[in-house]
Design a protein around this motif. Structure first.
Motif, mmCIF file in Angstrom:
data_model
loop_
_atom_site.group_PDB
_atom_site.id
_atom_site.type_symbol
_atom_site.label_atom_id
_atom_site.label_comp_id
_atom_site.label_asym_id
_atom_site.label_seq_id
_atom_site.Cartn_x
_atom_site.Cartn_y
_atom_site.Cartn_z
ATOM 1 N N ARG A 100 0.828 -1.203 0.000
ATOM 2 C CA ARG A 100 0.000 0.000 0.000
ATOM 3 C C ARG A 100 0.862 1.252 0.000
ATOM 4 O O ARG A 100 1.871 1.317 0.696
ATOM 5 C CB ARG A 100 -0.925 0.013 1.223
ATOM 6 C CG ARG A 100 -2.026 -1.030 1.136
ATOM 7 C CD ARG A 100 -3.095 -0.784 2.185
ATOM 8 N NE ARG A 100 -4.193 -1.730 2.042
ATOM 9 C CZ ARG A 100 -5.319 -1.679 2.744
ATOM 10 N NH1 ARG A 100 -5.485 -0.719 3.639
ATOM 11 N NH2 ARG A 100 -6.270 -2.572 2.551
ATOM 12 N N SER A 101 0.452 2.244 -0.770
ATOM 13 C CA SER A 101 1.193 3.498 -0.839
ATOM 14 C C SER A 101 1.178 4.184 0.514
ATOM 15 O O SER A 101 0.214 4.087 1.268
ATOM 16 C CB SER A 101 0.577 4.419 -1.892
ATOM 17 O OG SER A 101 0.585 3.795 -3.159
ATOM 18 N N GLU A 113 -3.420 -2.303 -2.630
ATOM 19 C CA GLU A 113 -1.984 -2.578 -2.707
ATOM 20 C C GLU A 113 -1.520 -2.400 -4.151
ATOM 21 O O GLU A 113 -1.163 -3.350 -4.839
ATOM 22 C CB GLU A 113 -1.689 -3.986 -2.193
ATOM 23 C CG GLU A 113 -1.931 -4.144 -0.704
ATOM 24 C CD GLU A 113 -1.430 -5.473 -0.174
ATOM 25 O OE1 GLU A 113 -1.172 -6.382 -0.986
ATOM 26 O OE2 GLU A 113 -1.301 -5.600 1.052
ATOM 27 N N SER A 114 -1.517 -1.147 -4.601
ATOM 28 C CA SER A 114 -1.153 -0.861 -5.986
ATOM 29 C C SER A 114 0.314 -0.491 -6.139
ATOM 30 O O SER A 114 0.852 -0.492 -7.244
ATOM 31 C CB SER A 114 -2.021 0.276 -6.541
ATOM 32 O OG SER A 114 -1.842 1.452 -5.777
ATOM 33 N N ALA A 115 0.982 -0.145 -5.030
ATOM 34 C CA ALA A 115 2.401 0.198 -5.102
ATOM 35 C C ALA A 115 3.222 -1.063 -5.360
ATOM 36 O O ALA A 115 2.851 -2.162 -4.940
ATOM 37 C CB ALA A 115 2.844 0.863 -3.805
ATOM 38 N N ILE A 116 4.337 -0.892 -6.063
ATOM 39 C CA ILE A 116 5.164 -2.032 -6.460
ATOM 40 C C ILE A 116 6.608 -1.814 -6.026
ATOM 41 O O ILE A 116 7.169 -0.732 -6.207
ATOM 42 C CB ILE A 116 5.116 -2.245 -7.988
ATOM 43 C CG1 ILE A 116 3.733 -2.717 -8.422
ATOM 44 C CG2 ILE A 116 6.180 -3.248 -8.433
ATOM 45 C CD1 ILE A 116 3.365 -4.111 -7.934
ATOM 46 N N ARG A 117 7.182 -2.859 -5.460
ATOM 47 C CA ARG A 117 8.610 -2.873 -5.125
ATOM 48 C C ARG A 117 9.259 -4.033 -5.874
ATOM 49 O O ARG A 117 8.766 -5.162 -5.828
ATOM 50 C CB ARG A 117 8.818 -3.046 -3.623
ATOM 51 C CG ARG A 117 10.294 -3.075 -3.206
ATOM 52 C CD ARG A 117 10.440 -3.359 -1.712
ATOM 53 N NE ARG A 117 9.815 -2.315 -0.910
ATOM 54 C CZ ARG A 117 8.716 -2.500 -0.177
ATOM 55 N NH1 ARG A 117 8.117 -3.684 -0.155
ATOM 56 N NH2 ARG A 117 8.213 -1.509 0.527
ATOM 57 N N ILE A 118 10.344 -3.740 -6.598
ATOM 58 C CA ILE A 118 11.046 -4.774 -7.362
ATOM 59 C C ILE A 118 12.485 -4.870 -6.866
ATOM 60 O O ILE A 118 13.190 -3.863 -6.790
ATOM 61 C CB ILE A 118 11.036 -4.471 -8.877
ATOM 62 C CG1 ILE A 118 9.593 -4.382 -9.396
ATOM 63 C CG2 ILE A 118 11.806 -5.538 -9.641
ATOM 64 C CD1 ILE A 118 9.493 -4.032 -10.868
ATOM 65 N N ARG A 133 -1.711 5.103 -10.886
ATOM 66 C CA ARG A 133 -3.083 4.849 -10.448
ATOM 67 C C ARG A 133 -3.439 3.370 -10.446
ATOM 68 O O ARG A 133 -4.539 2.986 -10.048
ATOM 69 C CB ARG A 133 -4.058 5.626 -11.334
ATOM 70 C CG ARG A 133 -3.907 7.135 -11.211
ATOM 71 C CD ARG A 133 -4.844 7.849 -12.158
ATOM 72 N NE ARG A 133 -6.237 7.638 -11.801
ATOM 73 C CZ ARG A 133 -6.911 8.392 -10.936
ATOM 74 N NH1 ARG A 133 -6.305 9.382 -10.308
ATOM 75 N NH2 ARG A 133 -8.185 8.159 -10.688
ATOM 76 N N SER A 134 -2.506 2.517 -10.897
ATOM 77 C CA SER A 134 -2.779 1.086 -10.901
ATOM 78 C C SER A 134 -1.491 0.321 -10.653
ATOM 79 O O SER A 134 -0.389 0.843 -10.825
ATOM 80 C CB SER A 134 -3.383 0.650 -12.242
ATOM 81 O OG SER A 134 -2.408 0.729 -13.274
ATOM 82 N N GLN A 135 -1.646 -0.937 -10.249
ATOM 83 C CA GLN A 135 -0.488 -1.793 -10.022
ATOM 84 C C GLN A 135 0.286 -1.997 -11.324
ATOM 85 O O GLN A 135 1.519 -2.024 -11.331
ATOM 86 C CB GLN A 135 -0.958 -3.140 -9.455
ATOM 87 C CG GLN A 135 0.164 -4.017 -8.945
ATOM 88 C CD GLN A 135 -0.344 -5.309 -8.339
ATOM 89 O OE1 GLN A 135 -0.251 -6.365 -8.960
ATOM 90 N NE2 GLN A 135 -0.901 -5.224 -7.132
ATOM 91 N N LEU A 141 6.563 1.441 -14.466
ATOM 92 C CA LEU A 141 7.455 2.538 -14.090
ATOM 93 C C LEU A 141 8.632 2.028 -13.265
ATOM 94 O O LEU A 141 9.773 2.473 -13.443
ATOM 95 C CB LEU A 141 6.674 3.593 -13.308
ATOM 96 C CG LEU A 141 5.636 4.387 -14.111
ATOM 97 C CD1 LEU A 141 4.781 5.238 -13.181
ATOM 98 C CD2 LEU A 141 6.318 5.266 -15.152
ATOM 99 N N ALA A 142 8.367 1.089 -12.363
ATOM 100 C CA ALA A 142 9.443 0.529 -11.542
ATOM 101 C C ALA A 142 10.449 -0.230 -12.404
ATOM 102 O O ALA A 142 11.662 -0.168 -12.169
ATOM 103 C CB ALA A 142 8.863 -0.383 -10.464
#
Length: 230
Positions: A100-101, A113-118, A133-135, A141-142
């Motif tokens: 979650r952001s 839970e749209s935020a992404i960590r790679i 605005r979306s996963q 972008l990530a």
């Protein structure tokens, strides 16, 4: 400062990630600046920046020195055959997590839970994006950020192989800041590489008036390397 610079110079500026400080302020922020020659202008802003001021959080009004590390990466286009390094990222090398952001944002922040960590497992490089605005958007972008960091890492490794050519360049370390911003006892900004100084502190910090410093840095590194595009 860099956001204002980008807008002033008619670049597209997007906040990709933001992490609040433990007590106040910002611990980490990631900006994406899109436009012609954006990386060329910004690349020599990488390094340690020092701020000297009377801290608004100190009841005794003592002088404090703060440091910020700035890192600039190119936006690597997968269709650009002119890349000096070919970046291939197997999916097996990635660990992708959704969360979650937590930063500033609109009504969509903290809802899903749209935020992404790679995490790139071989290098342990971690990137994250939370303001799409979306996963799906945040993941794309990530991945762009990750490829840019891997590209930058590969270029630096190629430079290290020719270290003698760059032996005269300053190192990015806490003892060798590239620029100092003095708000007390006098108001002055001084670049430690080029020697350029200005007393237009508010114009630089609050309005993004950085072109003079960027131009001086480009000239400085051209003289050091005889290659403006390194």
């Amino acid at each position: 400062m860099y956001e204002k610079w980008g807008i002033k110079n008619e670049y597209q500026v997007k906040l990709m990630d933001y992490v609040k400080g433990e007590t106040s302020g910002c611990k980490l922020a990631t900006l994406k600046i899109d436009g012609k020659y954006a990386y060329g202008w910004c690349k020599h802003e990488s390094g340690i920046h020092r701020l000297v001021r009377i801290s608004p959080f100190d009841s005794q009004n003592r002088r404090h020195t703060s440091f910020a590390s700035v890192t600039v990466f190119p936006n690597v286009n997968e269709d650009d055959n002119s890349d000096r390094v070919n970046i291939i990222i197997p999916s097996s090398d990635l660990k992708i997590e959704a969360f979650r952001s937590s930063g500033p944002g609109g009504q969509h922040v903290n809802v899903t839970e749209s935020a992404i960590r790679i995490t790139h497992i071989p290098t342990k490089i971690v990137v994250q994006c939370q303001f799409g605005r979306s996963q799906h958007t945040n993941k794309a972008l990530a991945m762009t950020m990750l490829k840019a960091k891997l590209y930058d890492k590969a270029i630096k490794e190629k430079r290290d192989a020719k270290q003698e050519q760059y032996s005269g360049l300053p190192k990015n370390s806490w003892g060798s800041q590239i620029r100092s911003y003095f708000l007390y006892p006098h108001r002055l900004i001084k670049d430690g590489r080029t020697g350029l100084e200005t007393n237009k502190v508010d114009a630089v910090l609050n309005e993004g008036e950085l072109n003079e410093f960027m131009e001086a840095s480009l000239i400085y590194y051209k003289k050091k390397t005889n290659d403006l595009f390194i």
